[in-house]
Enzyme design. Structure first.
Site, PDB file in Angstrom:
ATOM      1  N   ASN A   1      -7.136   3.796  -7.220  1.00 44.52           N
ATOM      2  CA  ASN A   1      -7.401   3.689  -5.775  1.00 44.52           C
ATOM      3  C   ASN A   1      -6.630   2.497  -5.225  1.00 44.52           C
ATOM      4  OD1 ASN A   1      -8.839   4.038  -3.225  1.00 44.52           O
ATOM      5  ND2 ASN A   1     -10.062   2.259  -3.810  1.00 44.52           N
TER       6      ASN A   1
ATOM      7  N   ASN B   1       0.248   6.291   3.476  1.00 37.63           N
ATOM      8  CA  ASN B   1       0.555   6.030   2.060  1.00 37.63           C
ATOM      9  C   ASN B   1       0.989   7.321   1.368  1.00 37.63           C
ATOM     10  OD1 ASN B   1      -0.116   3.123   1.120  1.00 37.63           O
ATOM     11  ND2 ASN B   1      -1.736   3.636   2.558  1.00 37.63           N
TER      12      ASN B   1
ATOM     13  N   LEU C   1     -12.849   8.232   1.014  1.00 38.97           N
ATOM     14  CA  LEU C   1     -14.011   7.337   1.064  1.00 38.97           C
ATOM     15  C   LEU C   1     -15.231   7.791   0.268  1.00 38.97           C
ATOM     16  CD1 LEU C   1     -13.841   6.304   4.835  1.00 38.97           C
ATOM     17  CD2 LEU C   1     -12.818   5.198   2.856  1.00 38.97           C
TER      18      LEU C   1
ATOM     19  N   GLU D   1       1.169  -2.157   1.381  1.00 37.24           N
ATOM     20  CA  GLU D   1       0.831  -0.901   0.690  1.00 37.24           C
ATOM     21  C   GLU D   1       2.060  -0.003   0.580  1.00 37.24           C
ATOM     22  OE1 GLU D   1      -3.891  -0.420   1.696  1.00 37.24           O
ATOM     23  OE2 GLU D   1      -2.500   0.702   2.921  1.00 37.24           O
TER      24      GLU D   1
ATOM     25  N   ASP E   1     -15.025   0.326  -5.638  1.00 33.34           N
ATOM     26  CA  ASP E   1     -14.090  -0.807  -5.723  1.00 33.34           C
ATOM     27  C   ASP E   1     -14.328  -1.744  -6.906  1.00 33.34           C
ATOM     28  OD1 ASP E   1     -12.943   0.103  -3.341  1.00 33.34           O
ATOM     29  OD2 ASP E   1     -14.415  -0.990  -2.149  1.00 33.34           O
TER      30      ASP E   1
ATOM     31  N   HIS F   1      -6.994  -0.473  -2.321  1.00 28.22           N
ATOM     32  CA  HIS F   1      -7.970  -1.098  -1.421  1.00 28.22           C
ATOM     33  C   HIS F   1      -7.251  -2.158  -0.585  1.00 28.22           C
ATOM     34  CE1 HIS F   1     -11.932  -2.225  -0.059  1.00 28.22           C
ATOM     35  NE2 HIS F   1     -11.550  -3.483  -0.163  1.00 28.22           N
TER      36      HIS F   1
HETATM   37  C1  GRF Z   1      -5.200   2.392   3.261  1.00 24.51           C
HETATM   38  O1  GRF Z   1      -5.192   1.252   4.048  1.00 24.51           O
HETATM   39  C2  GRF Z   1      -5.878   2.128   1.959  1.00 24.51           C
HETATM   40  O2  GRF Z   1      -5.899   0.798   1.589  1.00 24.51           O
HETATM   41  C3  GRF Z   1      -7.287   2.592   2.174  1.00 24.51           C
HETATM   42  O3  GRF Z   1      -7.180   3.662   3.071  1.00 24.51           O
HETATM   43  C4  GRF Z   1      -6.029   3.493   3.887  1.00 24.51           C
HETATM   44  C5  GRF Z   1      -5.312   4.796   3.965  1.00 24.51           C
HETATM   45  O4  GRF Z   1      -4.345   4.765   4.956  1.00 24.51           O
HETATM   46  N1  GRF Z   1      -7.927   2.921   0.934  1.00 24.51           N
HETATM   47  P1  GRF Z   1      -3.358   5.967   5.165  1.00 24.51           P
HETATM   48  O5  GRF Z   1      -4.172   7.207   5.438  1.00 24.51           O
HETATM   49  O6  GRF Z   1      -2.535   6.100   3.926  1.00 24.51           O
HETATM   50  O7  GRF Z   1      -2.531   5.592   6.343  1.00 24.51           O
END
Ligand code: GRF
Length: 189
Positions: A102, A14, A85, A174, A145, A104
Site C-alpha cells: 500500500n 498513481n 480504503l 508518490e 497502515d 500512504h
Molecule cells: C494517494 O495519495 C495515496 O497515498 C493514498 O490514496 C491516494 C490515491 O490517489 N493511499 P490517486 O487516486 O492515485 O490519485
C-alpha cells in the site's frame, strides 16, 4: 513477466503512472484494476489504458471469495493498493502473503490508521507542527497502515503550508517513486 493488480477507488493518478511505467517494461504489467466505487476516476484511467477493471461490492468483498477466483485467473503476482480504503479480508491476506503493498501519504507509523486518508492526513500533520512529511510504501496486514515498511521519502512542511499544498507535494513524491519501488520489489523476488 509478473502481473500486477491495482486496488484503487480514487482519482487514479498513481494508477496512471504505474500503468504507464510498466507498459514499456518487460518485468511486469498491470493486468487488472479492482475498484469499489462506480464513479471513481480510476476506472476511466484504466479503461483508457486498455486495462481490465472490476467493480466489487462490500457484500461480495467481505462475504464471498469470488474476487479470489478473478485474481487467480489474472495470475496476480503482486497486489498494489493505491487509494483503496477498505481493510483487506483474511482470505486475501492469506492467499497473497507478502504480496500486498500500500502507499500512504505520510511518514508511518505516524498519521496512519482508520480515517487517516486524503486531506485528513495533511491536516493532522500541519496541526501537529511537523516540519517534515512524506510517503510510505508498506506491506499490508490486517491492521490499517501497520505492515512492515518498504520505502519512505520525505518532503518539508513549511510554515505557510496548507493541507492542499502539502497534498500536492505528497502527490509529486508518490508519482516519482511508487512505480520504481514496485519495480525494485518485483526484481528482488
Ligand atoms: C494517494 O495519495 C495515496 O497515498 C493514498 O490514496 C491516494 C490515491 O490517489 N493511499 P490517486 O487516486 O492515485 O490519485
Amino acid at each position: 513477466m509478473k502481473n500486477i493488480v491495482i486496488f484503487a477507488s480514487g482519482e487514479g493518478t498513481n494508477t496512471l503512472r504505474i500503468i504507464a511505467h510498466f507498459e514499456k517494461s518487460d518485468i511486469a504489467r498491470v493486468v487488472l484494476v479492482v475498484c469499489n466505487k462506480p464513479d471513481a476516476g480510476v476506472l476511466n484511467v484504466a479503461v483508457s489504458a486498455g486495462v481490465r477493471t472490476i467493480l466489487v461490492s462490500k457484500e461480495e468483498f467481505y462475504n464471498t471469495t469470488s474476487l479470489l477466483s478473478v485474481l487467480k485467473e489474472s495470475k496476480a503476482d503482486l497486489l498494489v493498493l493505491a487509494g483503496f480504503l477498505w481493510l483487506l479480508p483474511a482470505y486475501l491476506l492469506q492467499s497473497f502473503p507478502n504480496k500486498i503493498i500500500n502507499i500512504h501519504p505520510a511518514l508511518l507509523p505516524k498519521y496512519g490508521g482508520k480515517g487517516m486518508y486524503g486531506l485528513n492526513v495533511h491536516k493532522a500533520v500541519i496541526a501537529a507542527g511537523e516540519t517534515e512529511s512524506g510517503i510510505t510504501v508498506h506491506y499490508v496486514n490486517e491492521i490499517y497502515d501497520e505492515g512492515a515498511i518498504l520505502f519512505q521519502a520525505k518532503c518539508s512542511v513549511t510554515k505557510d503550508e496548507t493541507p492542499e499544498t502539502l497534498s500536492e507535494k505528497i502527490k509529486q513524491l508518490e508519482h516519482f517513486h511508487f512505480q520504481v519501488v514496485i519495480e525494485k520489489l518485483l526484481i528482488k523476488e
